[in-house]
Design a protein around this motif. Sequence first.
Motif, PDB file in Angstrom:
ATOM      1  N   LYS A  14       0.493  -1.014   0.064  1.00  0.00           N
ATOM      2  CA  LYS A  14      -0.089  -0.284  -0.429  1.00  0.00           C
ATOM      3  C   LYS A  14       0.591   1.336   0.142  1.00  0.00           C
ATOM      4  O   LYS A  14       0.451   2.196  -1.015  1.00  0.00           O
ATOM      5  CB  LYS A  14      -0.736   0.135   1.378  1.00  0.00           C
ATOM      6  N   THR A  15       1.407   1.130   1.177  1.00  0.00           N
ATOM      7  CA  THR A  15       3.014   1.858   1.319  1.00  0.00           C
ATOM      8  C   THR A  15       3.720   2.839  -0.427  1.00  0.00           C
ATOM      9  O   THR A  15       3.711   3.690  -0.913  1.00  0.00           O
ATOM     10  CB  THR A  15       3.503   2.255   2.305  1.00  0.00           C
ATOM     11  N   THR A  16       3.805   1.161  -1.220  1.00  0.00           N
ATOM     12  CA  THR A  16       4.542   1.030  -2.252  1.00  0.00           C
ATOM     13  C   THR A  16       4.263   2.210  -2.993  1.00  0.00           C
ATOM     14  O   THR A  16       4.204   3.283  -4.142  1.00  0.00           O
ATOM     15  CB  THR A  16       5.710  -0.316  -2.157  1.00  0.00           C
TER      16      THR A  16
ATOM     17  N   PHE B 149       2.364  10.471   5.067  1.00  0.00           N
ATOM     18  CA  PHE B 149       3.500   9.851   5.276  1.00  0.00           C
ATOM     19  C   PHE B 149       2.861   9.464   6.156  1.00  0.00           C
ATOM     20  O   PHE B 149       2.797   9.567   6.945  1.00  0.00           O
ATOM     21  CB  PHE B 149       4.501  10.526   5.504  1.00  0.00           C
ATOM     22  N   GLN B 150       3.268   7.649   6.483  1.00  0.00           N
ATOM     23  CA  GLN B 150       3.201   6.416   7.215  1.00  0.00           C
ATOM     24  C   GLN B 150       3.852   7.146   8.525  1.00  0.00           C
ATOM     25  O   GLN B 150       2.877   6.875   9.187  1.00  0.00           O
ATOM     26  CB  GLN B 150       3.094   5.336   7.020  1.00  0.00           C
ATOM     27  N   ASP B 151       5.130   7.328   8.661  1.00  0.00           N
ATOM     28  CA  ASP B 151       5.391   7.552   9.548  1.00  0.00           C
ATOM     29  C   ASP B 151       5.688   9.991   9.383  1.00  0.00           C
ATOM     30  O   ASP B 151       6.440   9.950   8.171  1.00  0.00           O
ATOM     31  CB  ASP B 151       7.427   7.499   9.465  1.00  0.00           C
TER      32      ASP B 151
ATOM     33  N   LEU C 224      -3.515   9.278   2.425  1.00  0.00           N
ATOM     34  CA  LEU C 224      -3.621   9.285   3.966  1.00  0.00           C
ATOM     35  C   LEU C 224      -2.852   7.845   3.792  1.00  0.00           C
ATOM     36  O   LEU C 224      -3.769   7.151   3.600  1.00  0.00           O
ATOM     37  CB  LEU C 224      -4.856   9.762   4.422  1.00  0.00           C
ATOM     38  N   ASP C 225      -1.843   7.327   4.468  1.00  0.00           N
ATOM     39  CA  ASP C 225      -1.546   6.371   4.833  1.00  0.00           C
ATOM     40  C   ASP C 225      -1.432   5.843   6.370  1.00  0.00           C
ATOM     41  O   ASP C 225      -0.648   6.342   7.250  1.00  0.00           O
ATOM     42  CB  ASP C 225       0.635   6.317   4.396  1.00  0.00           C
ATOM     43  N   GLU C 226      -2.258   5.877   6.667  1.00  0.00           N
ATOM     44  CA  GLU C 226      -2.269   5.561   8.103  1.00  0.00           C
ATOM     45  C   GLU C 226      -2.811   6.679   9.009  1.00  0.00           C
ATOM     46  O   GLU C 226      -2.501   6.871  10.283  1.00  0.00           O
ATOM     47  CB  GLU C 226      -1.853   3.820   8.385  1.00  0.00           C
ATOM     48  N   PRO C 227      -3.370   7.578   8.554  1.00  0.00           N
ATOM     49  CA  PRO C 227      -3.429   8.416   9.363  1.00  0.00           C
ATOM     50  C   PRO C 227      -4.055   9.005  10.869  1.00  0.00           C
ATOM     51  O   PRO C 227      -4.027   9.186  11.711  1.00  0.00           O
ATOM     52  CB  PRO C 227      -4.939   9.619   8.705  1.00  0.00           C
TER      53      PRO C 227
HETATM   54 MG   LIG Z   1       2.358   0.914   5.226  1.00  0.00          MG
END
Ligand SMILES: [Mg+2]
Length: 248
Positions: A50-52, A92-94, A169-172
């Motif tokens: 997903k993030t990729t 970003f996820q992080d 939105l990556d795991e907000p």
């Molecule tokens: Mg991810």
Amino acid sequence: MDILNNKQPIMELKGINFAYPGGRQVLNDLDFTLSGNDRIGLVAANGSGKTTLFHVIMGLLKPSSGSIKIFGKPVCKEKDFRDVRRRIGLLFQDADDQLFSPTVLEDVAFGPLNLGKSSFEALEISRKTLAFLGMSEFEDRITFKLSGGEKRMISLATVLAMEPEVLLLDEPTTGLDNSTRETLARVLDTLDMPLILISHNPDFLAVATDKIYSMENGRILTDEQVHFHYHYHAHSRGAIPHKHKEQQ
Ligand SMILES: [Mg+2]
Ligand SMILES: Nc1ncnc2c1ncn2[C@@H]1O[C@H](COP(=O)(O)OP(=O)(O)O)[C@@H](O)[C@H]1O
């Protein structure tokens, strides 16, 4: 192009292949389309890519093959992606990948300044954005001393201050307490823009998105292949009769 004219897709990915150096194929002949006012929830196992996928859309990772069209134009070179990164906001996820200035206000103002706004305008937009997120009191705080949840909200402020047309939105909701998560859900509900939201939180997805896609074997599975069940989970056998562990 008017992105609210939803006849033309906002983004169209076709036959995307991607592997990290020395790694397995993460995106495998992947097709994906985001149209006019799509609000897509992306729910899939950790490590499914997903993030990729988000990073490929933003041009932060380069696929080995496939084509990407965004806002009606083929995007390929770094120069093309500069426009994409201006118009599509990625959370970003992080949060530590997103925040880098000493104070919160400087971090939020960085984007607008970079877009050519005057200091006055950039500060005005930043303060408005922080107020919109209920984070005004954090303006003078030292960014790296914030809690995970606070960083998450400030990261979102840095994204929204750029006034994007589309949100990724990556795991907000990671690290957010219940009340902040509700604030975020309200905020997303207020924002009338297309988005893709990666999350594992069914209640949050139900509020913020209107269809659920998944990923498996490096490909996207759309609504027809995946659907939420009454007990809230998504998987690739949604349309096929099946049993769950607790029923067996
Ligand atoms: Mg991810
Ligand atoms: N920088 C990297 N280098 C090598 N492998 C990576 C890197 N980032 C992610 N991966 C691997 O690629 C796969 C997909 O990762 P990712 O896109 O982060 O998945 P997800 O966001 O769905 O959890 C995983 O197997 C992960 O370990």
